[in-house]
Design an enzyme around this catalytic site. Structure first.
Site, PDB file in Angstrom:
ATOM      1  CB  CYS A   1      -0.898   0.030   1.243  1.00  0.00           C
ATOM      2  SG  CYS A   1      -1.924  -1.441   1.443  1.00  0.00           S
TER       3      CYS A   1
ATOM      4  NE  ARG B   1       4.141   1.488  -1.590  1.00  0.00           N
ATOM      5  CZ  ARG B   1       5.135   0.648  -1.324  1.00  0.00           C
ATOM      6  NH1 ARG B   1       6.210   0.633  -2.099  1.00  0.00           N
ATOM      7  NH2 ARG B   1       5.069  -0.164  -0.297  1.00  0.00           N
TER       8      ARG B   1
ATOM      9  CD1 TRP C   1      -2.001  -5.622  -2.823  1.00  0.00           C
ATOM     10  CD2 TRP C   1      -2.759  -4.609  -4.653  1.00  0.00           C
ATOM     11  NE1 TRP C   1      -2.078  -6.567  -3.805  1.00  0.00           N
ATOM     12  CE2 TRP C   1      -2.537  -5.979  -4.947  1.00  0.00           C
ATOM     13  CE3 TRP C   1      -3.253  -3.776  -5.661  1.00  0.00           C
ATOM     14  CZ2 TRP C   1      -2.790  -6.522  -6.210  1.00  0.00           C
ATOM     15  CZ3 TRP C   1      -3.494  -4.321  -6.910  1.00  0.00           C
ATOM     16  CH2 TRP C   1      -3.257  -5.678  -7.180  1.00  0.00           C
TER      17      TRP C   1
ATOM     18  N   GLY D   1       1.421  -3.215   5.122  1.00  0.00           N
ATOM     19  CA  GLY D   1       2.005  -4.447   5.624  1.00  0.00           C
ATOM     20  C   GLY D   1       0.945  -5.387   6.155  1.00  0.00           C
TER      21      GLY D   1
ATOM     22  CD  GLU E   1       6.978 -17.903 -16.004  1.00  0.00           C
ATOM     23  OE1 GLU E   1       7.001 -16.677 -15.802  1.00  0.00           O
ATOM     24  OE2 GLU E   1       6.026 -18.472 -16.589  1.00  0.00           O
TER      25      GLU E   1
ATOM     26  CE  LYS F   1       7.624 -13.796 -16.743  1.00  0.00           C
ATOM     27  NZ  LYS F   1       6.582 -14.492 -17.453  1.00  0.00           N
TER      28      LYS F   1
ATOM     29  CD  GLU G   1       5.768 -12.660 -20.863  1.00  0.00           C
ATOM     30  OE1 GLU G   1       4.575 -12.416 -21.102  1.00  0.00           O
ATOM     31  OE2 GLU G   1       6.149 -13.134 -19.779  1.00  0.00           O
TER      32      GLU G   1
ATOM     33  CE  LYS H   1       0.797  -7.861 -14.382  1.00  0.00           C
ATOM     34  NZ  LYS H   1       2.028  -8.672 -14.425  1.00  0.00           N
TER      35      LYS H   1
END
Length: 609
Positions: free
Chosen positions: A2, A27, A74, A101, A482, A486, A489, A604
């Protein structure tokens, strides 16, 4: 993750709070709020949604006052809502708090405070802080905050404000960033430099355990024992864009380096104190419930699908329950065999992936029990699933997923160990050994990320090849998939991953002189077999970049280059082996001049089929 801000000075606080939160919205952006001390009343304005919703809400009635705190959220504990938004206050509105946190022991504290008559308004872990301060307040603001901190367990950056002490803010941190901006007759607090860079470039970087009393014309910092700390002023020389990225050139690189914290947060409060068992209070499963599963499906797309492949190993190896892994876009079209003894696990960073959401709905229609693994509280997938385990990676801005992947692996391991504990399929000694090593993974990730120079060299040397192949066996193969994704892409190189044992069944025809082959060799159980496959590609004059555990002298005899990661159990080493692959992809894309954070043709969150 956050964003928090604070202001004290001679000017109005609210304009800076809004400005600072705007710079920190990367954030967290599911809710926002501010609290301003105005005429001895703490005025709180907060709302669900992006910061623009808060600005609209307070337009024409902005709280006036020269001291205040703000927050952009968040969510981790409690869904996004007006009530769960920060700042939070105590029963009488004497104290306000913003927090970034996780308070691990919040439920224990909350139950105790409720028994003493405190009334809670939200579902958050943070709200225990102002109530605990109210309970412990002894007339000395600073001393009372210290008493609060003695009772709190977890990771945090916190700013406290009190109408009883209107001339100061008190802030502290543990495992979460916090900076203090030094102004002229005013001072600023923020979780990151972007929030204050337009106001001052003179800062104090607060260390773990330190507590700062911030007044408009002074900052007094002490350690956890109350002893004065002499701080050196840190002069920020980044521009605003670089500051938002924490000084990193790209969000992807920043997020790669955030993985130790993301993994630490995701593990937080999920292993008991003696490392003998996994604690997943959000599930509350019983032995009978887990033994009812005849089959588990893991369904996901892209990087989350690769995490699911590793998750299959974890659940089958530890819990001894059969697992199928399916690509979400194919799952619902193949008429999967599902009944009420099936558990379907859907994995999605955003919680909004349309194919995964459709697969989840189809599994539910067929009678399956459902579990979501996602990073976003209150997302569509989180709401639709029967139960949810959240990864606590924080917002991921770069399109190429990095910290979301590692935290998904963490959750998958925790789930496998949790199921194994209920089924009794892992011996207690072995469980304790694994969980002890798991606790050490964040430190080993940090160690792995320390020396990237060899990877930069490889990227420059081989970055303009047209083809790159990745090989591995067992869990190394799943990680190779993976790594291949990566690279393709973000660098646009044609990259493919193969199970190393399949080379002789056709793939060797593609191996010619000078073709780079990234060979993962971290799995002890199939190490000799992997070494044999590496010799096969070397016999065809490939260039081999090996990934191995520290101390592996055998691989060095056959590979052209070897990147070492810290040694750990072969079940856990995927969490480390993927890091060089992420970095290799990143620096290769840099070498080729590609747009790292926003690769062509990709988004995304995929919300169309």
């Amino acid at each position: 993750m956050c964003g928090i801000v604070g202001y004290i000075g001679s000017n109005q606080a609210a304009p800076f709070l809004i400005e600072g939160l705007t710079k920190l919205e990367y954030r967290g952006y599911d809710s926002a709020g501010i609290a301003v001390l105005s005429d001895q009343i703490i005025c709180v304005e907060k709302t669900v949604g992006r910061l623009a919703a808060l600005e609209e809400k307070i337009e024409g009635k902005t709280p006036e006052g020269c001291i205040g705190i703000g927050h952009t959220r968040w969510a981790t504990h409690g869904r996004p809502s007006d009530t769960n938004s920060h700042p939070h206050t105590d029963c009488h509105g004497d104290f306000a708090v913003v927090h970034n946190g996780i308070i691990e022991n919040y439920m224990e504290l909350k139950e105790d405070l409720i028994s003493k008559g405190h009334v809670f308004k939200s579902e958050t872990d943070t709200e225990v802080l102002p109530h605990l301060l109210e309970e412990l307040y002894n007339g000395d603001f600073e001393a009372s905050v210290r008493e609060v901190l003695k009772r709190v367990e977890g990771s945090y950056a916190i700013v406290f404000m009190s109408k009883k002490d209107p001339d100061k803010l008190i802030c502290t941190k543990q495992d979460n960033p916090l900076v203090i901006g030094l102004g002229d007759g005013e001072n600023f607090v923020a979780s990151d430099i972007p929030a204050i860079i337009s106001r001052t470039r003179r800062t104090y970087i607060v260390n773990d355990g330190e507590l700062a009393v911030v007044k408009k014309d002074s900052v007094w910092i002490t350690n956890s024992l109350g002893e004065p700390v002499t701080k050196k002023v840190f002069e920020v020389n980044w521009n605003a864009e670089a500051a938002e990225k924490g000084g990193y050139e790209h969000f992807m690189l920043k997020e790669i380096h955030e993985q130790p914290k993301a993994v630490r947060d995701t593990l937080s409060a999920r292993i008991n104190k003696d490392n003998s068992a996994v604690v997943l209070e959000e599930l509350g499963w019983t032995e009978e419930y887990v033994n009812s599963f005849s089959k588990v499906f893991i369904v996901a797309c892209g990087t989350a699908y690769h995490a699911g492949l590793v998750g299959k190993y974890y659940i089958e190896r530890m819990a001894r329950v059969p697992v199928e892994v399916d690509i979400a876009s194919e799952f619902r079209y193949r008429q999967p065999i599902i009944d009420d003894n099936t558990l379907t696990i859907v994995v999605s960073q955003s919680g909004e992936t349309i194919d995964t959401l459709a697969a989840l709905k189809e599994a539910k229609r067929l009678g399956s029990k459902t579990l979501a693994v996602t990073n976003v509280v209150g997302s569509s997938i989180a709401r639709e699933a029967d139960q949810v385990i959240y990864t606590w990676a924080g917002p991921e801005i770069a399109v190429a997923s990095t910290k979301a992947y590692t935290t998904q692996l963490i959750v998958m391991f925790l789930l496998g160990a949790y199921m194994a504990g209920l089924r009794g399929t892992v011996a207690p000694r072995r469980m304790k050994e694994l969980l002890t090593m798991l606790r050490n993974i964040p430190a080993q990730i940090s160690e792995t990320l320390e020396d990237v120079e060899p990877i930069k060299v490889f990227a420059k040397k081989y970055g303009f090849n047209n083809d790159v192949f990745f090989i591995g066996r067992a869990l190394d193969y799943e990680v190779a998939l993976e790594g291949s994704l990566k690279l393709k892409e973000i660098s646009y190189i044609h990259a493919e991953a193969y199970a190393a044992g399949e080379l002789k069944h056709g793939t060797l025809a593609l191996i010619t002189q000078g073709v780079p082959v990234v060979a993962l060799a971290t799995q002890k159980s199939v190490y000799d077999k992997t070494l044999s496959n590496i010799k096969e590609v070397k016999a065809r004059d490939a260039v081999v970049i090996g990934i191995a555990a520290t101390g592996d002298t055998e691989l060095e005899k056959y590979a052209d280059h070897v990147i070492f990661v810290p040694r750990t159990d072969e079940l856990l080493i995927p969490l480390l082996a993927v890091l060089p692959l992420q970095l290799l992809s990143y620096y290769t894309a840099i070498t080729r001049g590609a747009d790292v954070d926003k690769p062509r043709n990709l988004a995304k969150s995929v919300t169309v089929e």
